[in-house]
Design a protein around this motif. Structure first.
Motif, short mmCIF file in Angstrom:
data_model
loop_
_atom_site.label_atom_id
_atom_site.label_comp_id
_atom_site.label_asym_id
_atom_site.label_seq_id
_atom_site.Cartn_x
_atom_site.Cartn_y
_atom_site.Cartn_z
N ILE A 255 66.22 -38.82 2.98
CA ILE A 255 65.11 -37.97 2.56
C ILE A 255 64.54 -37.20 3.74
O ILE A 255 64.21 -36.04 3.64
CB ILE A 255 64.01 -38.82 1.88
CG1 ILE A 255 64.60 -39.46 0.61
CG2 ILE A 255 62.80 -37.97 1.54
CD1 ILE A 255 63.71 -40.50 -0.01
N GLY B 15 59.11 -33.04 -4.75
CA GLY B 15 57.93 -33.13 -3.89
C GLY B 15 57.43 -34.56 -3.77
O GLY B 15 57.01 -35.02 -2.71
N LEU B 16 57.51 -35.26 -4.89
CA LEU B 16 57.05 -36.65 -4.96
C LEU B 16 57.87 -37.54 -4.04
O LEU B 16 57.32 -38.37 -3.30
CB LEU B 16 57.22 -37.10 -6.41
CG LEU B 16 56.42 -38.27 -6.90
CD1 LEU B 16 54.95 -38.08 -6.60
CD2 LEU B 16 56.63 -38.43 -8.40
N LEU B 17 59.18 -37.38 -4.07
CA LEU B 17 60.07 -38.17 -3.21
C LEU B 17 59.72 -37.94 -1.74
O LEU B 17 59.64 -38.88 -0.96
CB LEU B 17 61.53 -37.77 -3.43
CG LEU B 17 62.23 -38.40 -4.61
CD1 LEU B 17 63.62 -37.79 -4.78
CD2 LEU B 17 62.37 -39.92 -4.41
N ILE C 1 56.90 -36.92 -0.46
CA ILE C 1 55.58 -37.47 -0.13
C ILE C 1 55.63 -38.99 -0.02
O ILE C 1 55.06 -39.59 0.90
CB ILE C 1 54.54 -37.01 -1.17
CG1 ILE C 1 54.09 -35.61 -0.78
CG2 ILE C 1 53.36 -37.95 -1.27
CD1 ILE C 1 53.52 -34.82 -1.90
N LEU C 2 56.34 -39.63 -0.95
CA LEU C 2 56.45 -41.09 -0.88
C LEU C 2 57.17 -41.51 0.40
O LEU C 2 56.77 -42.49 1.04
CB LEU C 2 57.18 -41.63 -2.11
CG LEU C 2 56.40 -41.57 -3.43
CD1 LEU C 2 57.30 -41.97 -4.60
CD2 LEU C 2 55.18 -42.49 -3.39
N ALA C 3 58.20 -40.77 0.77
CA ALA C 3 58.93 -41.11 2.00
C ALA C 3 58.04 -40.91 3.22
O ALA C 3 57.99 -41.76 4.12
CB ALA C 3 60.20 -40.25 2.09
N PHE D 185 58.65 -31.04 -8.99
CA PHE D 185 57.59 -32.03 -8.84
C PHE D 185 58.16 -33.37 -8.38
O PHE D 185 57.63 -34.04 -7.49
CB PHE D 185 56.81 -32.20 -10.15
CG PHE D 185 55.69 -33.21 -10.06
CD1 PHE D 185 54.49 -32.88 -9.46
CD2 PHE D 185 55.84 -34.49 -10.56
CE1 PHE D 185 53.46 -33.81 -9.35
CE2 PHE D 185 54.83 -35.43 -10.47
CZ PHE D 185 53.63 -35.09 -9.86
N ILE D 186 59.27 -33.75 -8.99
CA ILE D 186 59.96 -35.00 -8.62
C ILE D 186 60.42 -34.93 -7.17
O ILE D 186 60.28 -35.88 -6.39
CB ILE D 186 61.17 -35.25 -9.56
CG1 ILE D 186 60.72 -35.41 -11.02
CG2 ILE D 186 62.01 -36.43 -9.09
CD1 ILE D 186 60.15 -36.73 -11.39
#
Lengths: 122, 122
Positions: free
Chosen positions: B63, B101-103, B105-107, B98-99
């Motif tokens: 990521i 961006g989410l990955l 941000i979580l990383a 969105f998915i």
């Protein structure tokens, strides 16, 4: 369907968007402004980060159904777009199973490491 | 294309799969066996978690292009399936923005909170 993602909320400087322990129903995308994510540790605010334009926050609640881990507050006039769980689930269901597994694992790791960090602070 | 995801590697108990600081090129799915994820802190091993059948690990390197944050070692005879960056990028490119961006941000949050945790331990 897309109107679900286009719900907007407006906040002034210092307004809380959510607090630690709240039930999490929505994730947010910052359209304009800035949001500060912070925890209260030993009666002091510990800022975890700030989220600017196009940034996402509050996403954890959508992934793992746990209460909010932190607080979110606008630092200036801020417009945010709400992403409902329904919208999120639709996106998630269309995603590749590996991507789905990855999101879950990253979210689990986030909670787990956050707990470890909080324990290490005490 | 799918053959890229089906590369298998076999490890015996105690075999290292990767070490902290290694360049990360692959993520892994445990097909059989168990993998322990750990860090060395003050010359001691601190286990972050174990990954069993169908669990994913080593995903962070795909990521955000950073070196491995932790070590991975098989605790028993273990078969893992490699997910290459190419395969992952293809999955990611097909994913909803969105998915995606989410990955990211979580990383980012994972690395950030892990650093905070490590600092709090010292």
């Amino acid at each position: 369907m897309d109107q679900l993602i286009l719900q907007r909320q407006k906040y002034g400087a210092g307004d809380h968007i959510f607090k630690e322990g709240d039930e999490g129903r929505l994730a947010y995308v910052v359209e304009e402004g800035e949001v500060e994510i912070f925890m209260i540790i030993d009666d002091h605010e510990q800022v975890l980060g700030t989220v600017g334009k196009d940034g996402i926050f509050g996403e954890m609640a959508l992934i793992d159904n746990q209460p909010r881990m932190a607080n979110a507050r606008a630092t200036k006039t801020t417009t945010i777009i709400c992403v409902t769980r329904q919208m999120f689930d639709e996106k998630l269901n269309r995603a590749d199973p590996f991507i789905r597994g990855l999101l879950k694992i990253l979210a689990d790791n986030n909670r787990d490491i956050t707990s470890k960090w909080l324990m290490a602070l005490h």
